[in-house]
Design an enzyme around this catalytic site. Structure first.
Site, PDB file in Angstrom:
ATOM      1  CD  GLU A  83      -8.751   1.199   7.762  1.00 36.44           C
ATOM      2  OE1 GLU A  83      -8.658   0.254   8.567  1.00 36.44           O
ATOM      3  OE2 GLU A  83      -8.186   2.299   7.945  1.00 36.44           O
ATOM      4  CG  ASN A 103      -8.782  -1.184  12.064  1.00 36.90           C
ATOM      5  OD1 ASN A 103      -7.832  -1.850  11.647  1.00 36.90           O
ATOM      6  ND2 ASN A 103      -9.277  -0.155  11.396  1.00 36.90           N
ATOM      7  CG  ASP A 132      -0.288  -0.414   2.515  1.00 34.13           C
ATOM      8  OD1 ASP A 132       0.943  -0.441   2.575  1.00 34.13           O
ATOM      9  OD2 ASP A 132      -1.008  -0.715   3.483  1.00 34.13           O
ATOM     10  CG  HIS A 135      -5.844  -2.009   8.895  1.00 34.14           C
ATOM     11  ND1 HIS A 135      -5.956  -0.686   9.249  1.00 34.14           N
ATOM     12  CD2 HIS A 135      -4.520  -2.269   8.957  1.00 34.14           C
ATOM     13  CE1 HIS A 135      -4.770  -0.182   9.510  1.00 34.14           C
ATOM     14  NE2 HIS A 135      -3.876  -1.121   9.340  1.00 34.14           N
TER      15      HIS A 135
HETATM   16  C1  GLP Z   1      -0.359   0.401   8.604  1.00 32.42           C
HETATM   17  C2  GLP Z   1      -0.120  -0.444   7.365  1.00 32.42           C
HETATM   18  C3  GLP Z   1      -0.360  -1.907   7.622  1.00 32.42           C
HETATM   19  C4  GLP Z   1       0.336  -2.329   8.904  1.00 32.42           C
HETATM   20  C5  GLP Z   1      -0.235  -1.559  10.070  1.00 32.42           C
HETATM   21  C6  GLP Z   1       0.367  -1.947  11.410  1.00 32.42           C
HETATM   22  O1  GLP Z   1      -1.659   0.839   8.756  1.00 32.42           O
HETATM   23  N1  GLP Z   1      -0.910  -0.041   6.264  1.00 32.42           N
HETATM   24  O2  GLP Z   1       0.109  -2.662   6.524  1.00 32.42           O
HETATM   25  O3  GLP Z   1       0.177  -3.708   9.116  1.00 32.42           O
HETATM   26  O4  GLP Z   1       0.030  -0.192   9.819  1.00 32.42           O
HETATM   27  O5  GLP Z   1       1.530  -1.226  11.643  1.00 32.42           O
HETATM   28  P1  GLP Z   1       2.517  -1.472  12.839  1.00 32.42           P
HETATM   29  O6  GLP Z   1       3.364  -2.634  12.444  1.00 32.42           O
HETATM   30  O7  GLP Z   1       3.322  -0.203  12.926  1.00 32.42           O
HETATM   31  O8  GLP Z   1       1.709  -1.732  14.037  1.00 32.42           O
END
Ligand code: GLP
Length: 242
Positions: free
Chosen positions: A142, A135, A67, A137
């Site tokens: 989402e 959440n 993404d 995702h």
């Molecule tokens: C973002 C990314 C996700 C990732 C999530 C968790 O929203 N788009 O791909 O898994 O964050 O991030 P973290 O590893 O910093 O908790």
């Protein structure tokens, strides 16, 4: 689904690296699906370290990221392109042209979604690395995202904007939209590697792995994939029933 509970973040990263390394050593032209977020940083450091020691080469590897924020130029320090360059690509011998990310600055975003889907079809991923949002995702899919959805533009949840605000000077600077690989693209990978750490992830992890398979928890779709490896620390596993 195989679930490993590691004793700490270092062990999570080492186990995750073991999975990635196996794929890269076994395949003649490996394709890695990569993710951003703070969770994979330890894994990326190990990839860089082992590559510097010449134990592993990424010369024949291609990568596709999940993404990107809409509207952040690749040079913006919070863009996912910048994140990947600085945390991984600069430190391994992956050819520059072999690293693909969706372009969140494309003039025509709908066209960019179709371009990315076509690209993903040409490069089936041997393994897709995933983190998980608080959440539930995966990538920026989402809650409520249809499971059969391809690459698309998403309006970020208020909770995601809040969770990601820690990387920006203020919550107002967090982009409201992103371009994300869809759940269909994620599920098309041969293997999925999900990593999660910390108490904040415990509920999402339990819903994803042991709850109902439902679009209200995007990561629950992984229960339908035939080859999933989950690596957690103790905190992230706290709400699982063993
Ligand atoms: C973002 C990314 C996700 C990732 C999530 C968790 O929203 N788009 O791909 O898994 O964050 O991030 P973290 O590893 O910093 O908790």
């Amino acid at each position: 689904m195989k679930i490993f509970v590691a004793k700490d973040y270092a062990e999570v990263s080492a186990l995750a690296y073991g999975v990635i390394k196996d794929v890269v050593l076994q395949e003649s032209s490996p394709v890695l699906g990569l993710a951003t977020g703070s969770t994979p940083l330890g894994l990326y450091a190990l990839m860089a370290e082992d590559c510097a020691k010449k134990n592993v080469s990424y010369k024949n590897t291609r990568t596709a990221n999940l993404d990107e924020y809409v509207g952040l130029a690749p040079s913006h320090p919070q863009s996912y392109r910048y994140f990947m360059e600085h945390n991984l690509f600069e430190h391994i011998d992956l050819p520059k042209e072999s690293a693909y990310l969706p372009n969140g600055s494309a003039q025509n975003l709908e066209e960019e979604c179709r371009r990315y889907d076509a690209l993903l079809e040409q490069m089936p991923r041997d393994v897709q690395l995933l983190g998980i949002g608080n959440n539930g995702h995966i990538a920026f899919n989402e809650p409520g995202t249809p499971f059969d959805c391809g690459t698309h533009i998403v309006r970020l949840d208020a909770s995601t904007i809040e969770a990601n605000a820690r990387f920006f000077d203020s919550v107002n600077e967090v982009p409201r939209r992103a371009i994300t690989m869809g759940i269909r693209g994620i599920m098309s990978a041969k293997k999925i590697l999900l990593v999660a750490t910390g108490t904040k992830k415990a509920l999402a992890v339990a819903r994803a792995l042991q709850g109902e398979v439902d679009e209200s928890c995007p990561a629950s779709v992984l229960q339908r994939h035939q080859d999933v490896v989950v690596i957690l620390d103790k905190d992230a596993s706290a709400k699982l029933r063993f």
